[in-house]
Design a protein around this motif. Structure first.
Motif, PDB file in Angstrom:
ATOM      1  N   ASP A  22       0.770  -1.376   0.138  1.00  0.00           N
ATOM      2  CA  ASP A  22       0.083  -0.067  -0.012  1.00  0.00           C
ATOM      3  C   ASP A  22       0.823   1.009  -0.029  1.00  0.00           C
ATOM      4  OD1 ASP A  22      -2.382  -1.497  -0.077  1.00  0.00           O
ATOM      5  OD2 ASP A  22      -2.875  -1.127   2.057  1.00  0.00           O
ATOM      6  N   HIS A  23       2.059   1.202   0.265  1.00  0.00           N
ATOM      7  CA  HIS A  23       3.082   2.388   0.272  1.00  0.00           C
ATOM      8  C   HIS A  23       3.960   2.270  -0.917  1.00  0.00           C
ATOM      9  CE1 HIS A  23       2.003   2.934   4.717  1.00  0.00           C
ATOM     10  NE2 HIS A  23       2.361   4.220   4.155  1.00  0.00           N
ATOM     11  N   GLY A  24       3.815   1.548  -1.897  1.00  0.00           N
ATOM     12  CA  GLY A  24       4.480   1.386  -3.201  1.00  0.00           C
ATOM     13  C   GLY A  24       4.992   0.221  -3.599  1.00  0.00           C
ATOM     14  N   THR A  25       5.531   0.198  -4.775  1.00  0.00           N
ATOM     15  CA  THR A  25       6.120  -1.168  -5.521  1.00  0.00           C
ATOM     16  C   THR A  25       7.624  -1.360  -4.857  1.00  0.00           C
ATOM     17  OG1 THR A  25       6.367  -0.151  -7.321  1.00  0.00           O
ATOM     18  CG2 THR A  25       4.449  -1.128  -7.127  1.00  0.00           C
ATOM     19  N   ILE A  26       7.880  -2.493  -5.030  1.00  0.00           N
ATOM     20  CA  ILE A  26       9.435  -2.858  -4.788  1.00  0.00           C
ATOM     21  C   ILE A  26      10.013  -3.666  -5.739  1.00  0.00           C
ATOM     22  CG2 ILE A  26      10.817  -3.751  -3.137  1.00  0.00           C
ATOM     23  CD1 ILE A  26       8.874  -3.288  -1.175  1.00  0.00           C
ATOM     24  N   GLN A  27      10.846  -3.114  -6.305  1.00  0.00           N
ATOM     25  CA  GLN A  27      11.472  -4.259  -7.599  1.00  0.00           C
ATOM     26  C   GLN A  27      12.786  -5.119  -6.940  1.00  0.00           C
ATOM     27  OE1 GLN A  27      12.773  -1.560 -10.668  1.00  0.00           O
ATOM     28  NE2 GLN A  27      10.744  -1.940 -11.828  1.00  0.00           N
ATOM     29  N   THR A  28      12.589  -6.387  -7.172  1.00  0.00           N
ATOM     30  CA  THR A  28      13.375  -7.565  -6.628  1.00  0.00           C
ATOM     31  C   THR A  28      14.074  -7.942  -7.612  1.00  0.00           C
ATOM     32  OG1 THR A  28      11.715  -9.068  -6.638  1.00  0.00           O
ATOM     33  CG2 THR A  28      11.691  -7.921  -4.748  1.00  0.00           C
ATOM     34  N   PRO A  29      15.397  -8.191  -7.138  1.00  0.00           N
ATOM     35  CA  PRO A  29      16.077  -8.149  -5.648  1.00  0.00           C
ATOM     36  C   PRO A  29      16.122  -7.040  -5.125  1.00  0.00           C
ATOM     37  CG  PRO A  29      17.797  -9.235  -7.189  1.00  0.00           C
ATOM     38  CD  PRO A  29      16.506  -8.987  -7.969  1.00  0.00           C
ATOM     39  N   ILE A  30      16.149  -7.010  -3.882  1.00  0.00           N
ATOM     40  CA  ILE A  30      16.116  -5.483  -3.142  1.00  0.00           C
ATOM     41  C   ILE A  30      17.088  -5.353  -1.947  1.00  0.00           C
ATOM     42  CG2 ILE A  30      14.187  -5.786  -1.759  1.00  0.00           C
ATOM     43  CD1 ILE A  30      15.557  -2.649  -3.606  1.00  0.00           C
ATOM     44  N   PHE A  31      17.765  -4.213  -1.672  1.00  0.00           N
ATOM     45  CA  PHE A  31      18.647  -4.127  -0.498  1.00  0.00           C
ATOM     46  C   PHE A  31      17.592  -3.083   0.514  1.00  0.00           C
ATOM     47  CE2 PHE A  31      21.419  -2.221   2.419  1.00  0.00           C
ATOM     48  CZ  PHE A  31      21.978  -3.384   3.132  1.00  0.00           C
ATOM     49  N   MET A  32      17.483  -3.613   1.542  1.00  0.00           N
ATOM     50  CA  MET A  32      16.820  -2.666   2.576  1.00  0.00           C
ATOM     51  C   MET A  32      17.852  -1.965   3.389  1.00  0.00           C
ATOM     52  SD  MET A  32      13.338  -5.032   3.397  1.00  0.00           S
ATOM     53  CE  MET A  32      14.459  -6.318   3.822  1.00  0.00           C
ATOM     54  N   PRO A  33      17.896  -0.603   3.476  1.00  0.00           N
ATOM     55  CA  PRO A  33      18.915   0.153   4.252  1.00  0.00           C
ATOM     56  C   PRO A  33      18.288  -0.018   5.615  1.00  0.00           C
ATOM     57  CG  PRO A  33      18.580   1.453   2.619  1.00  0.00           C
ATOM     58  CD  PRO A  33      17.541   0.289   2.193  1.00  0.00           C
ATOM     59  N   PHE A 270      17.061  -8.539   1.191  1.00  0.00           N
ATOM     60  CA  PHE A 270      18.043  -8.446   2.101  1.00  0.00           C
ATOM     61  C   PHE A 270      18.092  -7.031   2.945  1.00  0.00           C
ATOM     62  CE2 PHE A 270      19.325 -10.463  -1.673  1.00  0.00           C
ATOM     63  CZ  PHE A 270      20.160 -11.701  -1.478  1.00  0.00           C
ATOM     64  N   ASP A 271      18.739  -7.363   4.037  1.00  0.00           N
ATOM     65  CA  ASP A 271      19.249  -6.079   5.024  1.00  0.00           C
ATOM     66  C   ASP A 271      20.464  -6.298   5.498  1.00  0.00           C
ATOM     67  OD1 ASP A 271      18.608  -6.116   8.074  1.00  0.00           O
ATOM     68  OD2 ASP A 271      17.816  -7.829   7.066  1.00  0.00           O
ATOM     69  N   CYS A 272      21.217  -5.346   5.978  1.00  0.00           N
ATOM     70  CA  CYS A 272      22.317  -5.423   6.684  1.00  0.00           C
ATOM     71  C   CYS A 272      23.022  -3.936   7.007  1.00  0.00           C
ATOM     72  CB  CYS A 272      23.447  -6.168   5.916  1.00  0.00           C
ATOM     73  SG  CYS A 272      24.790  -6.587   6.897  1.00  0.00           S
ATOM     74  N   VAL A 273      23.574  -3.897   8.376  1.00  0.00           N
ATOM     75  CA  VAL A 273      24.168  -2.723   8.728  1.00  0.00           C
ATOM     76  C   VAL A 273      25.277  -2.477   8.093  1.00  0.00           C
ATOM     77  CG1 VAL A 273      22.732  -2.847  11.016  1.00  0.00           C
ATOM     78  CG2 VAL A 273      25.269  -3.955  10.996  1.00  0.00           C
ATOM     79  N   LEU A 274      26.047  -3.531   7.328  1.00  0.00           N
ATOM     80  CA  LEU A 274      27.312  -3.370   7.134  1.00  0.00           C
ATOM     81  C   LEU A 274      27.718  -2.321   6.361  1.00  0.00           C
ATOM     82  CD1 LEU A 274      29.885  -5.234   7.284  1.00  0.00           C
ATOM     83  CD2 LEU A 274      29.254  -6.270   5.069  1.00  0.00           C
ATOM     84  N   PRO A 275      26.716  -1.712   5.271  1.00  0.00           N
ATOM     85  CA  PRO A 275      27.218  -0.706   4.551  1.00  0.00           C
ATOM     86  C   PRO A 275      27.365   0.483   5.292  1.00  0.00           C
ATOM     87  CG  PRO A 275      24.937  -1.380   3.991  1.00  0.00           C
ATOM     88  CD  PRO A 275      25.695  -2.343   4.707  1.00  0.00           C
ATOM     89  N   THR A 276      26.314   0.885   6.533  1.00  0.00           N
ATOM     90  CA  THR A 276      26.548   2.198   6.955  1.00  0.00           C
ATOM     91  C   THR A 276      27.509   2.178   8.217  1.00  0.00           C
ATOM     92  OG1 THR A 276      24.469   1.246   8.268  1.00  0.00           O
ATOM     93  CG2 THR A 276      24.243   3.119   6.494  1.00  0.00           C
ATOM     94  N   ARG A 277      27.919   0.808   8.889  1.00  0.00           N
ATOM     95  CA  ARG A 277      28.716   0.595   9.832  1.00  0.00           C
ATOM     96  C   ARG A 277      29.980   0.755   9.468  1.00  0.00           C
ATOM     97  NH1 ARG A 277      27.970  -4.647  13.478  1.00  0.00           N
ATOM     98  NH2 ARG A 277      26.249  -3.332  14.473  1.00  0.00           N
ATOM     99  N   ASN A 278      30.539   0.287   8.391  1.00  0.00           N
ATOM    100  CA  ASN A 278      31.698   0.342   7.512  1.00  0.00           C
ATOM    101  C   ASN A 278      31.834   1.716   7.114  1.00  0.00           C
ATOM    102  OD1 ASN A 278      31.758  -2.299   8.010  1.00  0.00           O
ATOM    103  ND2 ASN A 278      32.239  -3.037   6.091  1.00  0.00           N
TER     104      ASN A 278
END
Length: 376
Positions: A22-33, A270-278
């Motif tokens: 309901d808040h929009g479409t997501i094209q997969t594969p996708i990474f979630m910040p 996918f999700d991960c803290v790696l991109p922002t933590r690194n």
């Protein structure tokens, strides 16, 4: 919520799809910040949306429950209204945070008693309570309450934990199906496969999760220290069992190479803290490899961080300047680096999708995995 598969790579199990909420479409594969407390660290919402072009972000039930708290979130009209994000949101149930609080929590059939890492106050998370909390937060996709086992893990513990996670799931389903969303839009529950790294347990859990018939399914309990090859083995086993017409979400993964290899096995989210933590530590992912921007070799390199990548942060700021920001302890260092790394991760999954659509994913993936592991 709907999920439509639009393409399969002919040489791997990779697929491209469209997940509609309901808040929009997501094209997969996708990474979630990851926006644990309702905010992607060091990044403005405008940058997450317009520069990084994230299609969905992740929040965390444990952290949002503790602060700002349910009363504030309810009065704000949910997390979308509270933080100004008008695209889809997924909330992790807090199971991983409970796992990480091993010294201050007690797990029983009823649920998990734990002490707040903020003020030491005592709290109880039950499957029913976690569903109620996620109703208040108002995410589009909400996760079942589970126990994430450590690695390595004894077989008997993994089996007992998995069985309890399955019983908790039944309670989650009963609660979510007997209540209504609070803000006028749909919320969907994703169950989570557990079973540590034991094939028979993973198979049993994946079959149980698949039988629940929910709108999507998640694979948990990986990326907790096990070798990458074990992660891939368990992921492939689960993907071969979980319904092909539902999105598959691999929780907490991971490096760029991890993401590409798991896309090849049939994972969509996918999700991960790696991109922002690194990023906050000066490690930048680029299309040519990995950069430690603090190293002296970049002191007088005035070329952009990554011209091929595109995006404002990646093409406007030079390597020399970003290195200077880190050595001067400027807040801008972490901000620029976080935007860059997230831009890279979204670029990576967007290109993976394009290669799947073109039928050339396998060759591209094999080349990229080698290239992205290079230390520059």
């Amino acid at each position: 919520m709907t999920f439509d598969l639009v393409a399969h790579d002919p040489q791997t199990k990779a697929r491209a799809g469209v997940l509609t909420t309901d808040h929009g479409t997501i094209q997969t594969p996708i990474f979630m910040p990851v926006g644990t407390a309702g905010s992607v660290k060091a990044v403005h919402q405008r940058e997450v949306k317009e520069d990084i072009n994230a299609q969905i972000i992740l929040g965390n039930t444990y952290h949002l429950y503790l602060r700002p708290g349910l009363d504030t979130l309810r009065k704000a009209g949910g997390l979308h209204k509270f933080n100004g994000w008008d695209r889809p949101i997924l909330t992790d149930s807090g199971g991983y945070q409970v796992y990480s609080l091993s010294e201050t929590r007690k797990i029983k059939e009823e649920g998990v008693k734990f002490r707040s890492h903020i003020d030491g106050s005592h709290h109880l998370f039950t499957p029913e309570g976690v569903m109620d909390i996620q109703r208040v937060i108002g995410a589009d996709i909400i996760m079942a309450f589970d126990e994430c086992t450590p690695w390595p893990c004894e077989y008997d513990y993994a089996r007992k934990s998995m069985d309890m996670t399955h019983r908790w799931l039944k309670r989650c389903i009963e609660r979510i199906d007997s209540t209504e969303p609070l803000y006028g839009y749909e919320q969907q529950l994703f169950p989570i496969v557990q079973g540590s790294t034991f094939r028979d347990l993973r198979k049993q859990s994946a079959e149980f999760i698949a039988a629940q018939g929910r709108a999507g399914n998640a694979i948990g309990g990986l990326s907790v220290g096990e070798p990458a090859e074990l992660m891939y083995e368990m992921t492939e086993l689960c993907c071969d069992i979980l319904p092909a017409d539902k999105p598959r979400y691999l929780m907490g993964v991971g490096t760029p190479a991890n993401i590409l290899e798991n896309i090849a096995l049939g994972v969509d989210m996918f999700d991960c803290v790696l991109p922002t933590r690194n990023a906050r530590n000066g490690m930048l992912f680029t299309t040519q490899g990995i950069i430690n921007i603090k190293n002296k070799k970049w002191e007088q390199d005035f070329s952009p961080i990554d011209e091929e990548l595109g995006g404002y942060a990646s093409t406007f700021y030079s390597k020399s300047y970003v290195r200077h920001l880190f050595h001067a302890s400027e807040y801008l260092a972490g901000m620029v680096s976080s935007v860059h790394n997230l831009t890279f991760y979204l670029w990576l999954v967007r290109n993976a999708r394009e290669q799947i659509l073109a039928g050339t994913f396998r060759e591209w993936k094999e080349k990229m995995v080698k290239q992205l592991m290079v230390r520059l």
